[in-house]
Motif scaffolding. Structure first.
Motif, mmCIF file in Angstrom:
data_model
loop_
_atom_site.group_PDB
_atom_site.id
_atom_site.type_symbol
_atom_site.label_atom_id
_atom_site.label_comp_id
_atom_site.label_asym_id
_atom_site.label_seq_id
_atom_site.Cartn_x
_atom_site.Cartn_y
_atom_site.Cartn_z
ATOM 1 N N CYS A 6 0.822 -1.222 0.000
ATOM 2 C CA CYS A 6 0.000 0.000 0.000
ATOM 3 C C CYS A 6 0.854 1.269 0.000
ATOM 4 C CB CYS A 6 -0.916 0.039 1.223
ATOM 5 S SG CYS A 6 -2.174 -1.237 1.254
ATOM 6 N N LYS A 7 1.887 1.278 0.821
ATOM 7 C CA LYS A 7 2.731 2.463 0.961
ATOM 8 C C LYS A 7 4.045 2.342 0.195
ATOM 9 C CE LYS A 7 -0.181 4.463 3.657
ATOM 10 N NZ LYS A 7 -0.853 5.702 3.364
ATOM 11 N N GLY A 37 -1.660 1.194 5.808
ATOM 12 C CA GLY A 37 -2.680 1.080 4.761
ATOM 13 C C GLY A 37 -3.699 0.030 5.161
ATOM 14 N N CYS A 38 -3.727 -1.055 4.431
ATOM 15 C CA CYS A 38 -4.724 -2.108 4.673
ATOM 16 C C CYS A 38 -4.403 -2.964 5.895
ATOM 17 C CB CYS A 38 -4.873 -2.984 3.434
ATOM 18 S SG CYS A 38 -3.472 -4.089 3.120
#
Length: 62
Positions: A6-7, A37-38
């Motif tokens: 995600c990052k 993130g997730c």
């Protein structure tokens, strides 16, 4: 290899942050964004913390 997709944080970046003093998942997240993130990568971040702190302990004992 990415630790946090995600990052876009690579494992080597996470290891560097840990070597720099981060010792918790939260402190790693604050330093580089991994795990914010997730959340799928949080377990792997914990494993990297364990690996790096274990390696540091061994090198200090030598």
């Amino acid at each position: 290899m990415f630790a946090c997709i995600c990052k876009r944080v690579r494992e080597c970046e996470v290891r560097s942050v840990i070597q720099g003093g981060a010792r918790t998942k939260r402190s790693v997240a604050e330093a580089c964004g991994a795990g914010t993130g997730c959340g799928t990568c949080v377990r792997r971040i914990g494993q990297l913390i364990d690996e790096e702190t274990g390696a540091q302990a061994l090198s200090q004992a030598s």
